[in-house]
Design an enzyme around this catalytic site. Structure first.
Site, PDB file in Angstrom:
ATOM      1  N   PRO A  21       0.837  -1.198   0.000  1.00  0.00           N
ATOM      2  CA  PRO A  21       0.000   0.000   0.000  1.00  0.00           C
ATOM      3  C   PRO A  21       0.876   1.253   0.000  1.00  0.00           C
ATOM      4  CG  PRO A  21       0.330  -0.700   2.249  1.00  0.00           C
ATOM      5  CD  PRO A  21       1.160  -1.633   1.375  1.00  0.00           C
ATOM      6  N   ALA A  33      -4.697   4.863   4.006  1.00  0.00           N
ATOM      7  CA  ALA A  33      -3.998   3.789   3.295  1.00  0.00           C
ATOM      8  C   ALA A  33      -4.977   2.952   2.496  1.00  0.00           C
ATOM      9  CB  ALA A  33      -3.248   2.901   4.277  1.00  0.00           C
ATOM     10  N   ASN A  34      -4.463   2.215   1.538  1.00  0.00           N
ATOM     11  CA  ASN A  34      -5.242   1.188   0.848  1.00  0.00           C
ATOM     12  C   ASN A  34      -4.955  -0.148   1.507  1.00  0.00           C
ATOM     13  OD1 ASN A  34      -5.901   3.197  -1.042  1.00  0.00           O
ATOM     14  ND2 ASN A  34      -5.824   1.712  -2.705  1.00  0.00           N
ATOM     15  N   ARG A  35      -5.845  -1.113   1.305  1.00  0.00           N
ATOM     16  CA  ARG A  35      -5.623  -2.468   1.768  1.00  0.00           C
ATOM     17  C   ARG A  35      -4.669  -3.166   0.828  1.00  0.00           C
ATOM     18  NH1 ARG A  35      -9.155  -4.377   5.546  1.00  0.00           N
ATOM     19  NH2 ARG A  35     -11.177  -3.402   5.335  1.00  0.00           N
ATOM     20  N   ALA A  99      -1.049  -1.019  -4.320  1.00  0.00           N
ATOM     21  CA  ALA A  99      -2.362  -0.415  -4.093  1.00  0.00           C
ATOM     22  C   ALA A  99      -2.097   1.020  -3.634  1.00  0.00           C
ATOM     23  CB  ALA A  99      -3.129  -1.201  -3.035  1.00  0.00           C
TER      24      ALA A  99
END
Ligand code: CTP
Ligand code: CA
Length: 224
Positions: A21, A33-35, A99
C-alpha cells in the site's frame, strides 16, 4: 546444480515492480492507506528474479521480508513511490502491483489534530496523487513491457480494459476483489489477463503460482 540449470530467459533484463500500500499522512499520528499485504507484488518480484531478471522492488509499508535477490526500496507515500520508480529507470519491464492511495490530504503542519469539545469533526481536504502506472505507460523512457493490475468489485473485465487503454499498459491483470478468492490480503488469486489481443482467464491459484505464470508470460512476450 539442478537449480542452476533452470532456464533464465530474463538475464540481462531489468524490471521495476511496485508492491504494498501507500500511506498518506493526515497528521503525525494518522494516515490514509489502501488495503494491501504486498504478497502478490513481492511474489512477482521474486519470480522475475528467479528467471534471471535484475529487479528493483519499490514497496510501501508491509510486514513481509525483502525478497531474496531483489533490490528493495522502501517508501511510504505515493509521491515517494513515484520518485523511486522514476529513479530506477531505465527498465525493460514495469509491473505496477501497488495499491496506491488515490488521494492524499493537504498536509502542511506537523501538529496532531486534537478533538475539540462541541466542535464538528475535522474535514479532510484531499488532492489527487500521481498515477504511477499511467506516468510510466506514457514515459519518454517507457519500458518495453508495462503491466498493471486492476482490483475491481464490479464489471471486472470492462473496468480492466478501460485501464489498459487509459494507462498505456500492454497487459492488465484484473481480479474480482468483491467476493470469494482474490479478497485483499488472502493467499490466493483468480485473475484475468487482459491484453489488446484478448482475455485469458486463469484458474484460482496461489499468489506464488500467479507470480510464476506472469513472470513466464512476461519472458515469452519479451522474447517475441
Ligand atoms: N496505480 C498507480 N498509481 C496510482 C493509482 C494506481 O500506479 N496513483 C496503478 C496500480 O498499481 C494498478 C493500476 O494502476 O496497477 C490500477 O489501479 P486502480 O486503483 O485499479 O486504478 P485507478 O486508476 O486508481 O482507478 P480506480 O481506483 O478509480 O478504480
Ligand atoms: Ca485507485
Amino acid at each position: 546444480a539442478l537449480l542452476d540449470e533452470a532456464p533464465k530467459p530474463l538475464v540481462g533484463r531489468h524490471a521495476i515492480v511496485t508492491s504494498g500500500p501507500t500511506h498518506e499522512p493526515i497528521d503525525p499520528v494518522r494516515y490514509i492507506a489502501n488495503r494491501s499485504s504486498g504478497r502478490q507484488g513481492h511474489a512477482i518480484a521474486a519470480a522475475l528474479a528467479r528467471l534471471g531478471c535484475s529487479v528493483t522492488l519499490v514497496t510501501g509499508p508491509v510486514t513481509l521480508p525483502d525478497p531474496a535477490g531483489v533490490e528493495t526500496k522502501h517508501v511510504e507515500t505515493a509521491r515517494e513511490m513515484m520518485a523511486a520508480v522514476e529513479a530506477a529507470l531505465p527498465a525493460d519491464i514495469a509491473v505496477m502491483v501497488a495499491a496506491v492511495a488515490d488521494w492524499r490530504t493537504v498536509f502542511d503542519e506537523g501538529h496532531k489534530i486534537k478533538k475539540q469539545a462541541n466542535a464538528a469533526p475535522p474535514a479532510l481536504q484531499l488532492v489527487e496523487n500521481p498515477d504511477i502506472l499511467k506516468t510510466i505507460g506514457h514515459h519518454a523512457q517507457r519500458p518495453k513491457l508495462v503491466v498493471g493490475f486492476a482490483a475491481e468489485t464490479d464489471d471486472v473485465e470492462q473496468n480492466g480494459r478501460a485501464k489498459l487503454a487509459r494507462k498505456g499498459a500492454d497487459l492488465i491483470v484484473a481480479n474480482d476483489v468483491g467476493h470469494g478468492t482474490g479478497v485483499m490480503g488472502g493467499a490466493r488469486n483468480q485473475v484475468h489477463i487482459l491484453t489488446p489481443e484478448g482475455t485469458d482467464t486463469w484458474p484460482d491459484l496461489d499468489k506464488d503460482e500467479v507470480a510464476a505464470r506472469l513472470a513466464k508470460l512476461i519472458a515469452d512476450k519479451l522474447a517475441t
